[in-house]
Scaffold this motif. Structure first.
Motif, PDB file in Angstrom:
ATOM      1  N   SER A 106     -23.719  -8.763 -19.275  1.00  0.00           N
ATOM      2  CA  SER A 106     -24.067  -9.487 -20.497  1.00  0.00           C
ATOM      3  C   SER A 106     -25.561  -9.382 -20.756  1.00  0.00           C
ATOM      4  O   SER A 106     -26.345  -9.022 -19.867  1.00  0.00           O
ATOM      5  N   THR A 107     -25.949  -9.726 -21.978  1.00  0.00           N
ATOM      6  CA  THR A 107     -27.366  -9.704 -22.339  1.00  0.00           C
ATOM      7  C   THR A 107     -28.049 -11.042 -22.078  1.00  0.00           C
ATOM      8  O   THR A 107     -29.253 -11.150 -22.252  1.00  0.00           O
ATOM      9  N   SER A 108     -27.271 -12.066 -21.710  1.00  0.00           N
ATOM     10  CA  SER A 108     -27.863 -13.373 -21.446  1.00  0.00           C
ATOM     11  C   SER A 108     -27.006 -14.142 -20.465  1.00  0.00           C
ATOM     12  O   SER A 108     -25.864 -13.758 -20.168  1.00  0.00           O
ATOM     13  N   GLU A 109     -27.552 -15.253 -19.985  1.00  0.00           N
ATOM     14  CA  GLU A 109     -26.855 -16.098 -19.015  1.00  0.00           C
ATOM     15  C   GLU A 109     -25.726 -16.920 -19.631  1.00  0.00           C
ATOM     16  O   GLU A 109     -24.917 -17.502 -18.926  1.00  0.00           O
ATOM     17  N   GLY A 110     -25.680 -16.985 -20.962  1.00  0.00           N
ATOM     18  CA  GLY A 110     -24.844 -17.965 -21.655  1.00  0.00           C
ATOM     19  C   GLY A 110     -23.373 -17.955 -21.293  1.00  0.00           C
ATOM     20  O   GLY A 110     -22.710 -18.992 -21.380  1.00  0.00           O
ATOM     21  N   LYS A 111     -22.824 -16.795 -20.880  1.00  0.00           N
ATOM     22  CA  LYS A 111     -21.387 -16.721 -20.631  1.00  0.00           C
ATOM     23  C   LYS A 111     -21.045 -16.585 -19.155  1.00  0.00           C
ATOM     24  O   LYS A 111     -19.920 -16.237 -18.807  1.00  0.00           O
ATOM     25  N   ARG A 112     -22.004 -16.856 -18.286  1.00  0.00           N
ATOM     26  CA  ARG A 112     -21.736 -16.733 -16.850  1.00  0.00           C
ATOM     27  C   ARG A 112     -20.557 -17.606 -16.416  1.00  0.00           C
ATOM     28  O   ARG A 112     -19.618 -17.136 -15.757  1.00  0.00           O
ATOM     29  N   ALA A 113     -20.607 -18.887 -16.778  1.00  0.00           N
ATOM     30  CA  ALA A 113     -19.547 -19.806 -16.348  1.00  0.00           C
ATOM     31  C   ALA A 113     -18.199 -19.376 -16.907  1.00  0.00           C
ATOM     32  O   ALA A 113     -17.178 -19.425 -16.202  1.00  0.00           O
ATOM     33  N   ASP A 114     -18.178 -18.952 -18.183  1.00  0.00           N
ATOM     34  CA  ASP A 114     -16.924 -18.508 -18.784  1.00  0.00           C
ATOM     35  C   ASP A 114     -16.371 -17.288 -18.055  1.00  0.00           C
ATOM     36  O   ASP A 114     -15.164 -17.198 -17.789  1.00  0.00           O
ATOM     37  N   ALA A 115     -17.238 -16.324 -17.759  1.00  0.00           N
ATOM     38  CA  ALA A 115     -16.793 -15.096 -17.103  1.00  0.00           C
ATOM     39  C   ALA A 115     -16.158 -15.396 -15.753  1.00  0.00           C
ATOM     40  O   ALA A 115     -15.080 -14.879 -15.418  1.00  0.00           O
ATOM     41  N   LEU A 116     -16.792 -16.241 -14.985  1.00  0.00           N
ATOM     42  CA  LEU A 116     -16.260 -16.567 -13.663  1.00  0.00           C
ATOM     43  C   LEU A 116     -14.979 -17.380 -13.769  1.00  0.00           C
ATOM     44  O   LEU A 116     -14.048 -17.210 -12.964  1.00  0.00           O
ATOM     45  N   ALA A 117     -14.898 -18.249 -14.783  1.00  0.00           N
ATOM     46  CA  ALA A 117     -13.675 -19.033 -14.988  1.00  0.00           C
ATOM     47  C   ALA A 117     -12.501 -18.144 -15.372  1.00  0.00           C
ATOM     48  O   ALA A 117     -11.344 -18.457 -15.052  1.00  0.00           O
ATOM     49  N   LEU A 118     -12.783 -17.044 -16.054  1.00  0.00           N
ATOM     50  CA  LEU A 118     -11.724 -16.111 -16.440  1.00  0.00           C
ATOM     51  C   LEU A 118     -11.245 -15.263 -15.269  1.00  0.00           C
ATOM     52  O   LEU A 118     -10.243 -14.560 -15.385  1.00  0.00           O
ATOM     53  N   GLY A 119     -11.974 -15.310 -14.167  1.00  0.00           N
ATOM     54  CA  GLY A 119     -11.560 -14.578 -12.977  1.00  0.00           C
ATOM     55  C   GLY A 119     -12.504 -13.482 -12.539  1.00  0.00           C
ATOM     56  O   GLY A 119     -12.254 -12.817 -11.517  1.00  0.00           O
ATOM     57  N   ALA A 120     -13.584 -13.231 -13.303  1.00  0.00           N
ATOM     58  CA  ALA A 120     -14.536 -12.197 -12.897  1.00  0.00           C
ATOM     59  C   ALA A 120     -15.122 -12.531 -11.535  1.00  0.00           C
ATOM     60  O   ALA A 120     -15.365 -13.700 -11.205  1.00  0.00           O
ATOM     61  N   HIS A 121     -15.368 -11.504 -10.751  1.00  0.00           N
ATOM     62  CA  HIS A 121     -15.916 -11.692  -9.417  1.00  0.00           C
ATOM     63  C   HIS A 121     -17.433 -11.790  -9.422  1.00  0.00           C
ATOM     64  O   HIS A 121     -18.028 -12.304  -8.473  1.00  0.00           O
ATOM     65  N   ALA A 122     -18.054 -11.250 -10.474  1.00  0.00           N
ATOM     66  CA  ALA A 122     -19.518 -11.277 -10.552  1.00  0.00           C
ATOM     67  C   ALA A 122     -19.945 -11.237 -12.015  1.00  0.00           C
ATOM     68  O   ALA A 122     -19.175 -10.866 -12.903  1.00  0.00           O
ATOM     69  N   PHE A 123     -21.191 -11.622 -12.233  1.00  0.00           N
ATOM     70  CA  PHE A 123     -21.779 -11.655 -13.582  1.00  0.00           C
ATOM     71  C   PHE A 123     -23.220 -11.186 -13.453  1.00  0.00           C
ATOM     72  O   PHE A 123     -23.964 -11.702 -12.607  1.00  0.00           O
ATOM     73  N   GLU A 124     -23.595 -10.219 -14.268  1.00  0.00           N
ATOM     74  CA  GLU A 124     -24.953  -9.685 -14.219  1.00  0.00           C
ATOM     75  C   GLU A 124     -25.557  -9.662 -15.614  1.00  0.00           C
ATOM     76  O   GLU A 124     -24.913  -9.234 -16.572  1.00  0.00           O
ATOM     77  N   VAL A 125     -26.788 -10.152 -15.708  1.00  0.00           N
ATOM     78  CA  VAL A 125     -27.535 -10.073 -16.960  1.00  0.00           C
ATOM     79  C   VAL A 125     -28.251  -8.734 -16.989  1.00  0.00           C
ATOM     80  O   VAL A 125     -29.019  -8.407 -16.070  1.00  0.00           O
ATOM     81  N   VAL A 126     -27.995  -7.955 -18.026  1.00  0.00           N
ATOM     82  CA  VAL A 126     -28.552  -6.611 -18.125  1.00  0.00           C
ATOM     83  C   VAL A 126     -29.592  -6.535 -19.229  1.00  0.00           C
ATOM     84  O   VAL A 126     -30.758  -6.280 -19.009  1.00  0.00           O
ATOM     85  N   GLY A 127     -29.171  -6.800 -20.470  1.00  0.00           N
ATOM     86  CA  GLY A 127     -30.101  -6.688 -21.594  1.00  0.00           C
ATOM     87  C   GLY A 127     -30.697  -5.306 -21.666  1.00  0.00           C
ATOM     88  O   GLY A 127     -30.016  -4.297 -21.516  1.00  0.00           O
ATOM     89  N   LYS A 128     -32.013  -5.217 -21.821  1.00  0.00           N
ATOM     90  CA  LYS A 128     -32.709  -3.935 -21.881  1.00  0.00           C
ATOM     91  C   LYS A 128     -33.620  -3.745 -20.671  1.00  0.00           C
ATOM     92  O   LYS A 128     -34.535  -2.930 -20.678  1.00  0.00           O
ATOM     93  N   ASP A 129     -33.376  -4.499 -19.625  1.00  0.00           N
ATOM     94  CA  ASP A 129     -34.250  -4.514 -18.468  1.00  0.00           C
ATOM     95  C   ASP A 129     -33.944  -3.331 -17.539  1.00  0.00           C
ATOM     96  O   ASP A 129     -32.871  -3.276 -16.924  1.00  0.00           O
ATOM     97  N   PRO A 130     -34.864  -2.368 -17.409  1.00  0.00           N
ATOM     98  CA  PRO A 130     -34.620  -1.222 -16.515  1.00  0.00           C
ATOM     99  C   PRO A 130     -34.373  -1.651 -15.075  1.00  0.00           C
ATOM    100  O   PRO A 130     -33.634  -0.992 -14.338  1.00  0.00           O
ATOM    101  N   ALA A 131     -34.959  -2.775 -14.661  1.00  0.00           N
ATOM    102  CA  ALA A 131     -34.763  -3.244 -13.286  1.00  0.00           C
ATOM    103  C   ALA A 131     -33.306  -3.584 -13.024  1.00  0.00           C
ATOM    104  O   ALA A 131     -32.782  -3.334 -11.929  1.00  0.00           O
ATOM    105  N   ALA A 132     -32.649  -4.153 -14.044  1.00  0.00           N
ATOM    106  CA  ALA A 132     -31.224  -4.477 -13.892  1.00  0.00           C
ATOM    107  C   ALA A 132     -30.416  -3.204 -13.718  1.00  0.00           C
ATOM    108  O   ALA A 132     -29.463  -3.149 -12.930  1.00  0.00           O
ATOM    109  N   GLY A 133     -30.786  -2.161 -14.472  1.00  0.00           N
ATOM    110  CA  GLY A 133     -30.095  -0.886 -14.333  1.00  0.00           C
ATOM    111  C   GLY A 133     -30.253  -0.294 -12.942  1.00  0.00           C
ATOM    112  O   GLY A 133     -29.303   0.241 -12.364  1.00  0.00           O
ATOM    113  N   LYS A 134     -31.440  -0.409 -12.385  1.00  0.00           N
ATOM    114  CA  LYS A 134     -31.673   0.112 -11.044  1.00  0.00           C
ATOM    115  C   LYS A 134     -30.889  -0.681 -10.005  1.00  0.00           C
ATOM    116  O   LYS A 134     -30.335  -0.127  -9.055  1.00  0.00           O
ATOM    117  N   LYS A 135     -30.831  -1.985 -10.190  1.00  0.00           N
ATOM    118  CA  LYS A 135     -30.094  -2.836  -9.253  1.00  0.00           C
ATOM    119  C   LYS A 135     -28.624  -2.449  -9.188  1.00  0.00           C
ATOM    120  O   LYS A 135     -27.990  -2.515  -8.126  1.00  0.00           O
TER     121      LYS A 135
END
Length: 350
Positions: A206-235
């Motif tokens: 996702s591009t923001s933290e706003g849906k973290r709780a929803d994603a995990l409630a739906l069953g996702a195992h992890a949630f990552e904020v990506v946006g345009k941050d190259p560091a997130a891509g490297k991670k």
């Protein structure tokens, strides 16, 4: 002919309003369906507002239709009066091309006939969709809703469900695979549920933290904020076997392609503005960038049966038809968790 209550757009700028159309009595091989619920897809809004080209009006949208068989025409063998059934994004195709013969009618060489905004192959009249109380469809393009699936929460499976199921199966997602889902809307929430049910490890990007709780409630195992941050891509570099990209806003595909393992596949389900893809994003790890539409009748029935067996349904907000224009505005603001569904019983009140 059956006079049928509906809501229609009369122009690209007018709100949807009450309208009456005529549904034909079922001909040979056809069934008449009393509609009980109809999902509201983002493509309904785009189509009626002319975002994808000029339309013929009046136009009745709706292609996530569930209800019960009210009457059958001569020769119908698959359905009987009272059966719970559904109709998805198309109601006919040429039936003769290689794609139709392979059960992939969505890729019909002559073009599938859309449930709305299409042209009836026998009469040439515009097809009208599920924001109505009845519809007549050939049995070959009708789906059986399995027991155990609540009809209201099954309706979005006929578009949002199959749009995400088809690429997961076609591109070979396996139990234990790492799956990423870009975007958590109507499509994204179904991608999460289906991916988890298929045994994958699912991460929402996702591009923001706003849906973290929803994603995990739906069953996702992890949630990552990506946006345009190259560091997130490297991670997340070379982490995923598959990425389902449901986002409709323009974004950098190269950032996400770098998160795929060697031989990984990124599948586009949204249709944002074009973006430049660097050859290196693909060449350096033998990655694939692919697209996928909906699914054929056979595949859609398989998906419905899987959902019934595994308790997978859509998260919905049930609305009256009189609230449809407000629902459209809320969709534009992404203010829905995660699909509006029209209660066709409300046509009487409207």
């Amino acid at each position: 002919m059956h006079k049928t209550a509906a809501y229609a757009a009369t122009s690209a700028t007018s709100p949807l309003a009450p309208w009456t159309l005529e549904r034909r009595a079922p001909r040979t091989g056809e069934v008449l369906i009393d509609i009980r619920y109809c999902g509201v897809c983002h493509s309904d809004l785009h189509t009626v507002r002319g975002d994808w080209g000029p339309m013929d009006y009046p136009l009745v949208p709706g292609h996530e239709i569930v209800g019960h068989v009210a009457a059958v025409g001569e020769g119908v063998s698959r359905y009987k009066v009272g059966d719970a059934v559904g109709v998805g994004c198309f109601v006919d195709s040429c039936r003769a091309c290689e794609h139709c013969k392979a059960g992939e009618e969505q890729y019909c060489a002559e073009g599938m006939v859309g449930t709305y905004a299409g042209r009836d192959r026998s009469t040439g009249e515009p097809t009208q969709g599920g924001y109505s109380t009845r519809i007549t469809v050939h049995e070959d393009y009708v789906l059986r809703i399995p027991e155990g699936l609540p009809l209201d929460r099954a309706a979005p499976l006929l578009c949002a469900g199959i749009t995400t199921w088809s690429p997961l199966k076609h591109f070979g997602l396996k139990a234990g695979d790492e799956l990423a889902v870009v975007g958590l809307g109507g499509l994204g929430h179904m991608a999460v549920k289906l991916g988890v049910a298929l045994g994958a490890n699912v991460t929402v990007l996702s591009t923001s933290e706003g849906k973290r709780a929803d994603a995990l409630a739906l069953g996702a195992h992890a949630f990552e904020v990506v946006g345009k941050d190259p560091a997130a891509g490297k991670k997340l570099a070379r982490r995923f076997h598959m990425i389902l990209d449901t986002a409709s806003a323009a974004h950098d595909y190269n950032l996400y392609l770098g998160m795929l393992k060697v031989d990984g596949t990124m599948v586009l389900l949204g249709m944002p503005e074009p973006t430049l893809v660097g050859a290196g994003s693909l060449v350096m790890a033998r990655r694939r960038l692919a697209g996928s539409l909906i699914g054929g009748i056979r595949e859609t029935q398989e998906m419905l049966d899987f959902c019934a067996a595994n308790g997978v349904v859509s998260d919905i907000e049930l609305i009256d038809i009189a609230d449809i224009n407000d629902a459209y505005e809320r969709m534009l603001r992404s203010d829905v968790r995660y699909r509006f569904v029209i209660d066709a019983a409300s046509f009487g009140a409207a």
